[in-house]
Design a protein around this motif. Structure first.
Motif, PDB file in Angstrom:
ATOM      1  N   ALA A  65       0.780  -1.016   0.049  1.00  0.00           N
ATOM      2  CA  ALA A  65      -0.001   0.023   0.035  1.00  0.00           C
ATOM      3  C   ALA A  65       1.018   1.258  -0.187  1.00  0.00           C
ATOM      4  CB  ALA A  65      -0.859  -0.152   1.200  1.00  0.00           C
ATOM      5  N   ASP A  66       0.347   2.132  -0.881  1.00  0.00           N
ATOM      6  CA  ASP A  66       1.333   3.565  -1.062  1.00  0.00           C
ATOM      7  C   ASP A  66       0.625   4.600   0.261  1.00  0.00           C
ATOM      8  OD1 ASP A  66       2.990   3.303  -3.123  1.00  0.00           O
ATOM      9  OD2 ASP A  66       1.251   2.526  -4.015  1.00  0.00           O
ATOM     10  N   ILE A  67      -0.987   4.526   0.166  1.00  0.00           N
ATOM     11  CA  ILE A  67      -1.643   5.217   1.134  1.00  0.00           C
ATOM     12  C   ILE A  67      -2.711   4.320   1.932  1.00  0.00           C
ATOM     13  CG2 ILE A  67      -3.497   7.166   1.094  1.00  0.00           C
ATOM     14  CD1 ILE A  67      -2.386   7.919  -1.656  1.00  0.00           C
ATOM     15  N   VAL A  68      -2.533   4.682   3.293  1.00  0.00           N
ATOM     16  CA  VAL A  68      -3.541   3.729   4.029  1.00  0.00           C
ATOM     17  C   VAL A  68      -4.367   4.868   4.869  1.00  0.00           C
ATOM     18  CG1 VAL A  68      -2.049   2.014   4.144  1.00  0.00           C
ATOM     19  CG2 VAL A  68      -1.890   3.323   5.788  1.00  0.00           C
ATOM     20  N   GLY A  69      -5.581   4.432   5.322  1.00  0.00           N
ATOM     21  CA  GLY A  69      -6.115   5.410   6.136  1.00  0.00           C
ATOM     22  C   GLY A  69      -7.725   4.744   6.310  1.00  0.00           C
ATOM     23  N   ASP A  70      -8.489   5.764   7.004  1.00  0.00           N
ATOM     24  CA  ASP A  70     -10.115   5.309   6.967  1.00  0.00           C
ATOM     25  C   ASP A  70     -10.597   6.106   5.698  1.00  0.00           C
ATOM     26  OD1 ASP A  70      -9.976   8.215   7.470  1.00  0.00           O
ATOM     27  OD2 ASP A  70     -10.649   8.015   9.484  1.00  0.00           O
ATOM     28  N   SER A  71     -11.926   5.878   5.710  1.00  0.00           N
ATOM     29  CA  SER A  71     -12.597   6.260   4.556  1.00  0.00           C
ATOM     30  C   SER A  71     -12.262   7.703   4.152  1.00  0.00           C
ATOM     31  CB  SER A  71     -14.316   6.150   4.631  1.00  0.00           C
ATOM     32  OG  SER A  71     -14.394   4.633   4.704  1.00  0.00           O
ATOM     33  N   LEU A  72     -12.272   8.620   5.188  1.00  0.00           N
ATOM     34  CA  LEU A  72     -12.018  10.119   5.032  1.00  0.00           C
ATOM     35  C   LEU A  72     -10.758  10.416   4.476  1.00  0.00           C
ATOM     36  CD1 LEU A  72     -13.054  13.028   5.513  1.00  0.00           C
ATOM     37  CD2 LEU A  72     -12.443  12.927   7.622  1.00  0.00           C
ATOM     38  N   ALA A  73      -9.812   9.777   5.094  1.00  0.00           N
ATOM     39  CA  ALA A  73      -8.293   9.773   4.629  1.00  0.00           C
ATOM     40  C   ALA A  73      -8.004   9.340   3.194  1.00  0.00           C
ATOM     41  CB  ALA A  73      -7.406   9.069   5.785  1.00  0.00           C
ATOM     42  N   LEU A  74      -8.790   8.114   3.020  1.00  0.00           N
ATOM     43  CA  LEU A  74      -8.584   7.674   1.456  1.00  0.00           C
ATOM     44  C   LEU A  74      -9.235   8.708   0.742  1.00  0.00           C
ATOM     45  CD1 LEU A  74      -9.055   3.901   1.854  1.00  0.00           C
ATOM     46  CD2 LEU A  74      -6.775   5.301   1.620  1.00  0.00           C
ATOM     47  N   ALA A  75     -10.473   9.191   0.627  1.00  0.00           N
ATOM     48  CA  ALA A  75     -10.966  10.270   0.057  1.00  0.00           C
ATOM     49  C   ALA A  75     -10.109  11.457  -0.255  1.00  0.00           C
ATOM     50  CB  ALA A  75     -12.392  10.600   0.763  1.00  0.00           C
ATOM     51  N   ARG A  76      -9.881  12.003   0.942  1.00  0.00           N
ATOM     52  CA  ARG A  76      -8.719  13.049   0.794  1.00  0.00           C
ATOM     53  C   ARG A  76      -7.432  12.987  -0.003  1.00  0.00           C
ATOM     54  NH1 ARG A  76      -9.532  15.277   7.084  1.00  0.00           N
ATOM     55  NH2 ARG A  76     -11.482  16.621   6.669  1.00  0.00           N
ATOM     56  N   GLU A  77      -6.882  12.077   0.335  1.00  0.00           N
ATOM     57  CA  GLU A  77      -5.701  11.716  -0.458  1.00  0.00           C
ATOM     58  C   GLU A  77      -5.707  11.106  -1.791  1.00  0.00           C
ATOM     59  OE1 GLU A  77      -2.724  12.105   0.789  1.00  0.00           O
ATOM     60  OE2 GLU A  77      -3.395  12.721   2.523  1.00  0.00           O
TER      61      GLU A  77
END
Length: 333
Positions: A65-77
């Protein structure tokens, strides 16, 4: 971006294995390493990135994974991604959201069957019916929904920003759909606003009970209990803290309790434990069958074959995108 380690003649990709050694037996690693090496190579060749939700297994979360997180973090990133291809290691609504925010990019989901009980609990027609029943009442839709449902809404929210989103409307009455328990838990934080609900539930979180929490406390005196707000309100009331997966992770890292229970999907504890060996994670937890449809093998296959491409119907893409963008514009207080 994660770079592959040297294979050599011993343990393949030793630096990556060190990240997951608490959860992947050494005897199993040589079977996983070829897929990891292939994914890392294919990401470079395709100019691709992998976005992984916090519920993904450690061998995905900590290696490819290059970017991990919750739904909000994934949407922002997702908006910031500098890549031609996005592979979403999560469930279908997350891939749709990534596509909404990146209409010119190719978005892939490794398994089209990775759905969500919340997304399945409501349709666009249902939202139109609510709009007719409650004229003038703003509709806040949880991101765990289809793009068609988002398109019928005023704006979206996640479990991490629901309070801020609803406050931003300055309305005395709000419809919050489709997660009934998230809405009820948000209501507890906003007693001055009437929040109308829909009877949708997460199949992972709805199964937890207060008895589960009391049993853990009896067995592990002094344990810290952290619950996701998709849990029933009586479960949240039994807990020491409640928040989104990102908030749960931050709480553990900052407070560093000796023993902790995460009342959510099982891989959350595994992923935090991998980087925090001094903290003891006690289970219960429940598995999400949809999140677990993601694997190294099908991520590799997605990049090799460029499948399965996620699209959003043009007749509602713009309206759905606007609902997500309005959410992202809300700043936390």
């Amino acid at each position: 971006m994660v770079q592959p380690g040297a294979s050599g003649h011993g343990m393949p990709l030793p630096e990556l294995y060190a990240r997951v050694s608490r959860h992947v037996p050494a005897i199993e690693w040589p079977a996983l390493a070829p897929d990891i090496e292939a994914i890392l190579r294919l990401k470079r060749e395709r100019n691709a990135v992998v976005l992984a939700h916090n519920y993904q297994a450690p061998e995905i979360f900590h290696t490819v994974a290059d970017i991990v997180g919750d739904s909000l973090a994934l949407a922002r990133e997702a908006v910031k991604v500098d890549a031609d291809v996005i592979v979403l290691a999560g469930v279908h609504f997350m891939a749709e959201t990534a596509k909404l925010l990146n209409p010119a990019k190719t978005v892939l989901i490794p398994d089209m069957r990775a759905g969500c009980s919340l997304a399945d609990s409501i349709t666009a027609e249902d939202v139109r019916g609510l709009r007719a029943r409650y004229p003038g009442v703003p509709i806040v839709t949880y991101v765990n929904t289809s793009a068609a449902v988002k398109a019928e809404s005023d704006l979206c929210c996640t479990s991490g920003n629901a309070v801020e989103v609803i406050r931003s409307l300055n309305a005395p009455r709000v419809l919050m759909i489709p997660d009934e328990f998230l809405a009820q838990n948000t209501q507890a934080a906003l007693p001055e606003i009437e929040i109308l609900t829909w009877a949708g539930h997460c199949e992972v979180h709805e199964r937890f009970t207060p008895a589960d929490i009391r049993e853990v406390r009896d067995s592990y005196p002094g344990v810290t209990v952290i619950a996701h707000p998709e849990c029933p309100p009586d479960v949240v009331a039994e807990s020491d803290f409640s928040g989104s997966t990102a908030m749960m992770m931050n709480f553990v890292i900052e407070k560093r309790p000796a023993q902790v229970v995460l009342v959510t999907e099982c891989s959350m504890a595994d992923n935090i434990a991998a980087a925090n060996p001094d903290i003891e994670f006690i289970k219960p937890c429940n598995m999400c069958p949809h999140m677990k449809r993601m694997s190294l093998a099908n991520i590799r296959h997605a990049l090799e074959t460029m499948t399965h491409e996620v699209t959003v119907a043009p007749e509602f893409a713009d309206r759905a995108r606007a609902a997500v963008e309005r959410m992202l514009a809300v700043k936390p207080r």
